[in-house]
Design a protein around this motif. Structure first.
Motif, PDB file in Angstrom:
ATOM      1  N   ILE A 239       0.842  -1.205   0.000  1.00 16.30           N
ATOM      2  CA  ILE A 239       0.000   0.000   0.000  1.00 16.30           C
ATOM      3  C   ILE A 239       0.874   1.250   0.000  1.00 16.30           C
ATOM      4  CG2 ILE A 239      -1.652   1.345   1.350  1.00 16.30           C
ATOM      5  CD1 ILE A 239      -2.969  -1.221   2.183  1.00 16.30           C
ATOM      6  N   LEU A 240       0.611   2.109  -0.974  1.00 12.58           N
ATOM      7  CA  LEU A 240       1.366   3.345  -1.097  1.00 12.58           C
ATOM      8  C   LEU A 240       0.813   4.436  -0.194  1.00 12.58           C
ATOM      9  CD1 LEU A 240       3.612   4.850  -2.674  1.00 12.58           C
ATOM     10  CD2 LEU A 240       1.846   5.512  -4.336  1.00 12.58           C
ATOM     11  N   ASN A 241      -0.539   4.505  -0.090  1.00 12.26           N
ATOM     12  CA  ASN A 241      -1.134   5.570   0.700  1.00 12.26           C
ATOM     13  C   ASN A 241      -2.532   5.172   1.188  1.00 12.26           C
ATOM     14  OD1 ASN A 241      -0.917   8.543   1.507  1.00 12.26           O
ATOM     15  ND2 ASN A 241      -2.903   8.509   0.461  1.00 12.26           N
ATOM     16  N   LEU A 242      -2.834   5.577   2.416  1.00 13.51           N
ATOM     17  CA  LEU A 242      -4.187   5.428   2.959  1.00 13.51           C
ATOM     18  C   LEU A 242      -4.923   6.726   2.670  1.00 13.51           C
ATOM     19  CD1 LEU A 242      -6.468   4.209   4.666  1.00 13.51           C
ATOM     20  CD2 LEU A 242      -5.232   4.949   6.717  1.00 13.51           C
ATOM     21  N   ASN A 243      -5.856   6.690   1.750  1.00 18.13           N
ATOM     22  CA  ASN A 243      -6.559   7.904   1.337  1.00 18.13           C
ATOM     23  C   ASN A 243      -7.608   8.344   2.357  1.00 18.13           C
ATOM     24  OD1 ASN A 243      -5.132   7.807  -1.127  1.00 18.13           O
ATOM     25  ND2 ASN A 243      -6.695   6.462  -2.030  1.00 18.13           N
ATOM     26  N   GLU A 244      -8.380   7.365   2.823  1.00 20.86           N
ATOM     27  CA  GLU A 244      -9.488   7.704   3.728  1.00 20.86           C
ATOM     28  C   GLU A 244      -9.879   6.472   4.525  1.00 20.86           C
ATOM     29  OE1 GLU A 244     -13.514  10.363   3.337  1.00 20.86           O
ATOM     30  OE2 GLU A 244     -13.269   8.765   1.877  1.00 20.86           O
ATOM     31  N   LEU A 245     -10.276   6.708   5.774  1.00 20.30           N
ATOM     32  CA  LEU A 245     -10.747   5.623   6.636  1.00 20.30           C
ATOM     33  C   LEU A 245     -11.962   6.130   7.407  1.00 20.30           C
ATOM     34  CD1 LEU A 245      -8.574   3.280   8.858  1.00 20.30           C
ATOM     35  CD2 LEU A 245     -10.680   4.265   9.738  1.00 20.30           C
ATOM     36  N   LEU A 246     -13.082   5.451   7.233  1.00 20.27           N
ATOM     37  CA  LEU A 246     -14.316   5.840   7.899  1.00 20.27           C
ATOM     38  C   LEU A 246     -14.871   4.658   8.687  1.00 20.27           C
ATOM     39  CD1 LEU A 246     -16.085   7.695   4.945  1.00 20.27           C
ATOM     40  CD2 LEU A 246     -14.788   8.729   6.810  1.00 20.27           C
ATOM     41  N   THR A 247     -15.349   4.927   9.892  1.00 22.98           N
ATOM     42  CA  THR A 247     -15.959   3.886  10.712  1.00 22.98           C
ATOM     43  C   THR A 247     -17.302   4.374  11.250  1.00 22.98           C
ATOM     44  OG1 THR A 247     -14.915   4.656  12.774  1.00 22.98           O
ATOM     45  CG2 THR A 247     -13.710   3.024  11.464  1.00 22.98           C
ATOM     46  N   MET A 248     -18.204   3.421  11.523  1.00 29.84           N
ATOM     47  CA  MET A 248     -19.481   3.753  12.147  1.00 29.84           C
ATOM     48  C   MET A 248     -19.981   2.544  12.924  1.00 29.84           C
ATOM     49  SD  MET A 248     -23.033   5.312  10.560  1.00 29.84           S
ATOM     50  CE  MET A 248     -23.648   3.796   9.856  1.00 29.84           C
ATOM     51  N   HIS A 249     -20.457   2.790  14.135  1.00 27.59           N
ATOM     52  CA  HIS A 249     -21.020   1.723  14.949  1.00 27.59           C
ATOM     53  C   HIS A 249     -22.445   1.431  14.488  1.00 27.59           C
ATOM     54  CE1 HIS A 249     -18.570   0.256  18.352  1.00 27.59           C
ATOM     55  NE2 HIS A 249     -17.844   1.320  18.097  1.00 27.59           N
ATOM     56  N   LEU A 250     -22.689   0.168  14.111  1.00 28.81           N
ATOM     57  CA  LEU A 250     -24.026  -0.292  13.775  1.00 28.81           C
ATOM     58  C   LEU A 250     -24.669  -0.988  14.966  1.00 28.81           C
ATOM     59  CD1 LEU A 250     -23.312  -1.746  10.226  1.00 28.81           C
ATOM     60  CD2 LEU A 250     -24.189   0.521  10.813  1.00 28.81           C
ATOM     61  N   GLY A 251     -23.963  -1.029  16.065  1.00 24.25           N
ATOM     62  CA  GLY A 251     -24.383  -1.645  17.311  1.00 24.25           C
ATOM     63  C   GLY A 251     -23.202  -1.617  18.263  1.00 24.25           C
ATOM     64  N   PRO A 252     -23.413  -1.941  19.527  1.00 27.19           N
ATOM     65  CA  PRO A 252     -22.313  -1.898  20.492  1.00 27.19           C
ATOM     66  C   PRO A 252     -21.113  -2.760  20.099  1.00 27.19           C
ATOM     67  CG  PRO A 252     -24.405  -2.085  21.636  1.00 27.19           C
ATOM     68  CD  PRO A 252     -24.702  -2.265  20.179  1.00 27.19           C
ATOM     69  N   GLU A 253     -21.381  -3.903  19.425  1.00 32.66           N
ATOM     70  CA  GLU A 253     -20.320  -4.826  19.051  1.00 32.66           C
ATOM     71  C   GLU A 253     -20.204  -4.987  17.546  1.00 32.66           C
ATOM     72  OE1 GLU A 253     -18.342  -6.360  21.404  1.00 32.66           O
ATOM     73  OE2 GLU A 253     -19.378  -5.114  22.867  1.00 32.66           O
ATOM     74  N   ASP A 254     -20.617  -3.986  16.793  1.00 36.60           N
ATOM     75  CA  ASP A 254     -20.650  -4.088  15.332  1.00 36.60           C
ATOM     76  C   ASP A 254     -20.180  -2.779  14.710  1.00 36.60           C
ATOM     77  OD1 ASP A 254     -21.146  -4.569  12.683  1.00 36.60           O
ATOM     78  OD2 ASP A 254     -23.229  -5.172  12.944  1.00 36.60           O
ATOM     79  N   ILE A 255     -18.973  -2.815  14.110  1.00 39.41           N
ATOM     80  CA  ILE A 255     -18.395  -1.636  13.472  1.00 39.41           C
ATOM     81  C   ILE A 255     -18.329  -1.843  11.965  1.00 39.41           C
ATOM     82  CG2 ILE A 255     -16.334  -0.177  13.245  1.00 39.41           C
ATOM     83  CD1 ILE A 255     -15.655  -0.860  16.135  1.00 39.41           C
ATOM     84  N   LEU A 256     -18.791  -0.855  11.224  1.00 36.04           N
ATOM     85  CA  LEU A 256     -18.657  -0.836   9.773  1.00 36.04           C
ATOM     86  C   LEU A 256     -17.414  -0.024   9.425  1.00 36.04           C
ATOM     87  CD1 LEU A 256     -19.756  -1.117   6.817  1.00 36.04           C
ATOM     88  CD2 LEU A 256     -21.031   0.998   7.244  1.00 36.04           C
ATOM     89  N   LEU A 257     -16.552  -0.592   8.561  1.00 34.01           N
ATOM     90  CA  LEU A 257     -15.307   0.073   8.175  1.00 34.01           C
ATOM     91  C   LEU A 257     -15.247   0.205   6.662  1.00 34.01           C
ATOM     92  CD1 LEU A 257     -12.313   1.048   8.616  1.00 34.01           C
ATOM     93  CD2 LEU A 257     -11.669  -1.374   8.506  1.00 34.01           C
ATOM     94  N   PHE A 263      -2.666   1.471  -4.019  1.00 31.82           N
ATOM     95  CA  PHE A 263      -1.633   0.438  -4.067  1.00 31.82           C
ATOM     96  C   PHE A 263      -0.466   0.899  -4.933  1.00 31.82           C
ATOM     97  CE2 PHE A 263      -4.987  -2.244  -2.450  1.00 31.82           C
ATOM     98  CZ  PHE A 263      -4.305  -3.227  -1.733  1.00 31.82           C
ATOM     99  N   LYS A 264       0.685   0.322  -4.690  1.00 33.65           N
ATOM    100  CA  LYS A 264       1.870   0.642  -5.477  1.00 33.65           C
ATOM    101  C   LYS A 264       1.655   0.246  -6.935  1.00 33.65           C
ATOM    102  CE  LYS A 264       5.119   0.108  -1.614  1.00 33.65           C
ATOM    103  NZ  LYS A 264       6.262  -0.661  -1.059  1.00 33.65           N
ATOM    104  N   ASP A 265       2.281   0.989  -7.839  1.00 33.34           N
ATOM    105  CA  ASP A 265       2.161   0.696  -9.261  1.00 33.34           C
ATOM    106  C   ASP A 265       2.854  -0.623  -9.593  1.00 33.34           C
ATOM    107  OD1 ASP A 265       0.830   3.072  -9.608  1.00 33.34           O
ATOM    108  OD2 ASP A 265       2.659   4.204 -10.083  1.00 33.34           O
ATOM    109  N   GLY A 266       2.343  -1.289 -10.622  1.00 32.74           N
ATOM    110  CA  GLY A 266       2.981  -2.510 -11.095  1.00 32.74           C
ATOM    111  C   GLY A 266       2.498  -3.776 -10.411  1.00 32.74           C
TER     112      GLY A 266
END
Length: 311
Positions: A239-257, A263-266
């Motif tokens: 991985i060349l770069n992390l552009n964006e990371l979003l999370t949201m709780h759909l419940g106390p024990e359930d996270i949406l990511l 990614f690197k070229d080639g």
């Protein structure tokens, strides 16, 4: 956490049922408005525990076509309803009873009944509060309680904890109000105590509604979880770069990511697919609450252009 939540709720349900009956018996004997307010308070709390158990049961349903992400947020909805009931019934009736007692004050009869029942209530409520506090403490460690409540994604435990705290304060207020009304021969103080109990309940209801609202409209994972996921992604060699990371709780024990990475070229399509599979496995092993992961492959420039275009 679900089992811990149920343990806390059942303890509060038993305690509130026992003390509600005791308070109403005492109110019928003594005529104390503060005792009536406390009885209503305990009765409302008993109903609230029933609603939270209902929320846990409904939240455990499996995902379907109509709700592909499951029903975990039912817990947040029913916890919000608990806050509404505390405000409308608990606080409203207590304040009404207090105003009625002030407008037509009557001396409290047989105060020994009140003191005995209120003392018994402190024992029951203290036991329920201890159970809730111990369960909450398991999840927060050394984090200050108020900070932990604001960060918590499980409203069932902190709702019971706040309810029981309000109950303990209400018992003390009722006892002080009855005592002063007797010692000073001022029956009006019994009504004042009832209004004070209503104000305490209103404050707790507002706090709960604010916290539950934040969860209902979508709240991110705690910073430690986000940082941990970022470290896993940034450490991946392809991985060349992390552009964006979003999370949201759909419940106390359930996270949406959702993640956007460059990614690197080639790198072949097969390598990208394997890298994504490895990332999902590593993230879920390190953070079990992350149940669903969507990874978007996009160059930094394209991601920035899309971000600007959606702004």
């Amino acid at each position: 956490m679900a089992s811990g939540s149920k343990k806390v709720i059942y303890a509060a349900l038993i305690g509130n049922t026992l003390i509600a009956v005791s308070k109403f018996v005492g109110a019928s004997v003594t005529g104390s408005s503060a005792m009536v307010s406390e009885g209503v308070h305990s009765l409302v709390d008993t109903g609230n525990q029933g609603l939270m158990l209902l929320g846990l049961k409904r939240a455990s349903r499996a995902a379907d076509k109509k709700h592909p992400f499951g029903y975990g947020m039912e817990v947040y909805f029913w916890s919000f309803m608990v806050a509404v009931l505390i405000f409308a019934l608990g606080a409203g009736i207590s304040i009404y009873e207090g105003l009625h007692a002030i407008s037509a004050p009557e001396a409290v009869k047989d105060p020994i009944w009140n003191y005995s029942i209120l003392s018994l209530g402190i024992v029951f409520e203290g036991w329920a509060w201890t159970v809730a506090y111990k369960e909450f403490k398991k999840t927060i460690g050394d984090t200050p309680i108020w900070t932990a409540i604001k960060r918590s994604k499980d409203p069932t435990i902190f709702t019971v904890l706040l309810e029981d705290t309000a109950a303990m304060l209400g018992l003390v207020i009722a006892m002080v109000g009855i005592f002063l009304s007797q010692q000073l021969n001022m029956p009006i103080l019994d009504g004042v105590a009832s209004i004070a109990i209503g104000c305490v309940l209103a404050l707790v209801a507002v706090i709960l509604s604010i916290e539950c609202k934040a969860l209902l409209i979508g709240e991110t994972a705690i910073p430690e979880t986000i940082e941990g996921i970022e470290n896993i992604i940034n450490a991946h060699p392809d991985i060349l770069n992390l552009n964006e990371l979003l999370t949201m709780h759909l419940g106390p024990e359930d996270i949406l990511l959702t993640v956007s990475v460059d990614f690197k070229d080639g790198i072949s399509a097969e390598m990208v697919e394997q890298s994504i599979t490895d990332l999902e496995k590593t993230i879920k092993e390190a953070h079990p609450k992350v149940k669903r992961i969507f990874i978007e492959v996009q160059s930094v420039s394209d991601h920035l252009a899309a971000t600007v275009g959606n702004a």
